[in-house]
Design a protein around this motif. Structure first.
Motif, PDB file in Angstrom:
ATOM      1  N   PRO A  26     -19.413   9.498 -49.420  1.00 39.51           N
ATOM      2  CA  PRO A  26     -18.573   8.302 -49.302  1.00 39.51           C
ATOM      3  C   PRO A  26     -17.935   7.906 -50.630  1.00 39.51           C
ATOM      4  N   MET A  27     -16.788   7.257 -50.542  1.00 39.80           N
ATOM      5  CA  MET A  27     -16.147   6.652 -51.701  1.00 39.80           C
ATOM      6  C   MET A  27     -15.483   5.355 -51.251  1.00 39.80           C
ATOM      7  N   ALA A  28     -15.095   4.556 -52.221  1.00 39.30           N
ATOM      8  CA  ALA A  28     -14.330   3.337 -51.960  1.00 39.30           C
ATOM      9  C   ALA A  28     -13.028   3.414 -52.744  1.00 39.30           C
ATOM     10  N   ASP A  29     -12.023   2.669 -52.306  1.00 36.04           N
ATOM     11  CA  ASP A  29     -10.759   2.654 -53.036  1.00 36.04           C
ATOM     12  C   ASP A  29     -10.898   1.983 -54.388  1.00 36.04           C
ATOM     13  N   SER A  30     -11.812   1.024 -54.477  1.00 32.61           N
ATOM     14  CA  SER A  30     -12.045   0.336 -55.740  1.00 32.61           C
ATOM     15  C   SER A  30     -13.385  -0.373 -55.672  1.00 32.61           C
ATOM     16  N   ALA A  31     -13.864  -0.839 -56.819  1.00 30.08           N
ATOM     17  CA  ALA A  31     -15.127  -1.570 -56.860  1.00 30.08           C
ATOM     18  C   ALA A  31     -15.032  -2.896 -56.110  1.00 30.08           C
ATOM     19  N   GLU A  32     -13.823  -3.412 -55.946  1.00 31.52           N
ATOM     20  CA  GLU A  32     -13.641  -4.697 -55.275  1.00 31.52           C
ATOM     21  C   GLU A  32     -13.517  -4.554 -53.761  1.00 31.52           C
ATOM     22  N   ASP A  33     -13.243  -3.348 -53.293  1.00 35.63           N
ATOM     23  CA  ASP A  33     -13.074  -3.106 -51.856  1.00 35.63           C
ATOM     24  C   ASP A  33     -14.432  -2.789 -51.243  1.00 35.63           C
ATOM     25  N   PRO A  34     -14.932  -3.606 -50.290  1.00 32.93           N
ATOM     26  CA  PRO A  34     -16.268  -3.368 -49.741  1.00 32.93           C
ATOM     27  C   PRO A  34     -16.344  -2.193 -48.778  1.00 32.93           C
ATOM     28  N   GLU A  35     -15.213  -1.685 -48.321  1.00 33.15           N
ATOM     29  CA  GLU A  35     -15.227  -0.618 -47.331  1.00 33.15           C
ATOM     30  C   GLU A  35     -15.389   0.750 -47.986  1.00 33.15           C
ATOM     31  N   LEU A  77     -30.154   0.032 -62.541  1.00 34.34           N
ATOM     32  CA  LEU A  77     -29.433  -0.257 -63.774  1.00 34.34           C
ATOM     33  C   LEU A  77     -28.486   0.881 -64.119  1.00 34.34           C
ATOM     34  N   VAL A  78     -28.900   2.117 -63.886  1.00 34.85           N
ATOM     35  CA  VAL A  78     -28.013   3.253 -64.121  1.00 34.85           C
ATOM     36  C   VAL A  78     -26.772   3.137 -63.237  1.00 34.85           C
ATOM     37  N   VAL A  79     -26.964   2.837 -61.964  1.00 36.02           N
ATOM     38  CA  VAL A  79     -25.814   2.695 -61.059  1.00 36.02           C
ATOM     39  C   VAL A  79     -24.901   1.567 -61.544  1.00 36.02           C
ATOM     40  N   ALA A  80     -25.505   0.455 -61.956  1.00 35.80           N
ATOM     41  CA  ALA A  80     -24.710  -0.671 -62.447  1.00 35.80           C
ATOM     42  C   ALA A  80     -23.906  -0.287 -63.684  1.00 35.80           C
ATOM     43  N   LYS A  81     -24.517   0.479 -64.584  1.00 32.22           N
ATOM     44  CA  LYS A  81     -23.813   0.919 -65.787  1.00 32.22           C
ATOM     45  C   LYS A  81     -22.681   1.889 -65.436  1.00 32.22           C
ATOM     46  N   CYS A  82     -22.924   2.760 -64.454  1.00 34.00           N
ATOM     47  CA  CYS A  82     -21.878   3.679 -64.012  1.00 34.00           C
ATOM     48  C   CYS A  82     -20.695   2.914 -63.417  1.00 34.00           C
ATOM     49  N   ASN A  95     -18.732   0.288 -55.488  1.00 23.57           N
ATOM     50  CA  ASN A  95     -18.705  -1.107 -55.048  1.00 23.57           C
ATOM     51  C   ASN A  95     -20.104  -1.575 -54.642  1.00 23.57           C
ATOM     52  N   ALA A  96     -20.204  -2.794 -54.193  1.00 26.73           N
ATOM     53  CA  ALA A  96     -21.506  -3.367 -53.830  1.00 26.73           C
ATOM     54  C   ALA A  96     -22.144  -2.616 -52.670  1.00 26.73           C
ATOM     55  N   THR A  97     -21.337  -2.135 -51.736  1.00 22.81           N
ATOM     56  CA  THR A  97     -21.863  -1.388 -50.597  1.00 22.81           C
ATOM     57  C   THR A  97     -22.545  -0.111 -51.070  1.00 22.81           C
ATOM     58  N   ILE A  98     -21.906   0.583 -51.985  1.00 25.83           N
ATOM     59  CA  ILE A  98     -22.486   1.812 -52.528  1.00 25.83           C
ATOM     60  C   ILE A  98     -23.767   1.508 -53.288  1.00 25.83           C
ATOM     61  N   ARG A  99     -23.764   0.458 -54.078  1.00 28.38           N
ATOM     62  CA  ARG A  99     -24.978   0.098 -54.825  1.00 28.38           C
ATOM     63  C   ARG A  99     -26.150  -0.129 -53.873  1.00 28.38           C
ATOM     64  N   ASP A 100     -25.899  -0.866 -52.799  1.00 24.03           N
ATOM     65  CA  ASP A 100     -26.974  -1.166 -51.847  1.00 24.03           C
ATOM     66  C   ASP A 100     -27.462   0.096 -51.143  1.00 24.03           C
ATOM     67  N   LEU A 101     -26.535   0.954 -50.726  1.00 23.06           N
ATOM     68  CA  LEU A 101     -26.903   2.167 -50.007  1.00 23.06           C
ATOM     69  C   LEU A 101     -27.729   3.111 -50.876  1.00 23.06           C
ATOM     70  N   TYR A 102     -27.308   3.307 -52.110  1.00 18.17           N
ATOM     71  CA  TYR A 102     -28.015   4.256 -52.963  1.00 18.17           C
ATOM     72  C   TYR A 102     -29.328   3.684 -53.477  1.00 18.17           C
ATOM     73  N   SER A 103     -29.402   2.370 -53.595  1.00 15.34           N
ATOM     74  CA  SER A 103     -30.688   1.750 -53.907  1.00 15.34           C
ATOM     75  C   SER A 103     -31.678   2.012 -52.779  1.00 15.34           C
ATOM     76  N   ALA A 104     -31.193   1.923 -51.535  1.00 18.82           N
ATOM     77  CA  ALA A 104     -32.054   2.218 -50.383  1.00 18.82           C
ATOM     78  C   ALA A 104     -32.488   3.681 -50.393  1.00 18.82           C
ATOM     79  N   LEU A 105     -31.562   4.586 -50.720  1.00 18.76           N
ATOM     80  CA  LEU A 105     -31.920   6.005 -50.796  1.00 18.76           C
ATOM     81  C   LEU A 105     -32.947   6.251 -51.898  1.00 18.76           C
ATOM     82  N   HIS A 106     -32.825   5.507 -52.993  1.00 15.07           N
ATOM     83  CA  HIS A 106     -33.804   5.638 -54.072  1.00 15.07           C
ATOM     84  C   HIS A 106     -35.196   5.251 -53.581  1.00 15.07           C
TER      85      HIS A 106
END
Length: 205
Positions: A26-35, A77-82, A95-106
């Motif tokens: 998955p990718m997002a168009d920008s960090a501000e786009d939640p989709e 924190l690594v994801v946030a820095k990236c 974006n925030a959606t990606i942060r939440d998803l990958y935190s869950a995978l972690h």
């Protein structure tokens, strides 16, 4: 050119793992786009683990051990820095959606970080997803010279030690090509992916 599939705002961690197993990410168009949207590149970037190489200057830097290298001690924190803007990267797609998803995978044991520390400061790192005998690199950041490069060296060492067979970089860059990254057609990538998925998940941590 990368193939794009439809947007989906209801991606679960389980669906995300399934997507990786068949060649999507998955990718997002920008960090501000939640989709998010699914990406399936026609040409896929990989670093062949048996052809990984580093320059003499980087090998010297690795031997000098300028950083304390840790695994999975500060994943979020690594994801946030990236996701932060930097002079060489004013914006990102994390974006925030990606942060939440990958935190869950972690938390499920399928997403991992490699971290470069100086004292108590995180100065570089990378993160990605492990599944079968494949590691899917997602993003990296560096706040000190060679920090992310040294993390990549340690990542490859660990993957080789643990019997991984595929290091997926999604795309290639001039930076990654200095380590041996190459572009391969989607059908060739699929064969490598199928082989990696046929094996039990390798222990990364």
């Amino acid at each position: 050119m990368a193939g794009r599939r439809g947007r989906n705002q209801r991606i679960t961690p389980e669906l995300l793992l399934r997507a990786y197993s068949i060649g999507l990410f998955p990718m997002a168009d920008s960090a501000e786009d939640p989709e998010l949207f699914w990406v399936e590149p026609e040409m896929r970037g990989i670093i062949p683990l048996d052809n990984f190489h580093i320059s003499k200057s980087l090998a010297k830097a690795v031997r000098q051990r300028p950083f304390d290298i840790r695994f999975d001690t500060a994943f979020n924190l690594v994801v946030a820095k990236c996701a932060e803007s930097a002079p060489d990267r004013p914006s990102t797609w994390i974006n925030a959606t990606i942060r939440d998803l990958y935190s869950a995978l972690h938390h499920l044991g399928h997403a991992h970080s490699v971290e470069a520390w100086q004292g108590e400061e995180l100065v570089g790192g990378l993160y990605g997803v492990s599944l079968g005998s494949a590691f899917f690199g997602e993003s990296m950041f560096s706040r000190r010279t060679n920090a992310s490069k040294i993390c990549l060296v340690h990542l490859v060492e660990r993957l080789v030690e643990r019997g991984f067979t595929l290091l997926d970089t999604q795309f290639t860059t001039d930076h990654l090509k200095t380590f041996g990254a190459v572009d391969i057609p989607k059908n060739a990538y699929q064969k490598l992916l199928d082989e990696a998925m046929s094996q039990p998940s390798k222990l990364f941590a």
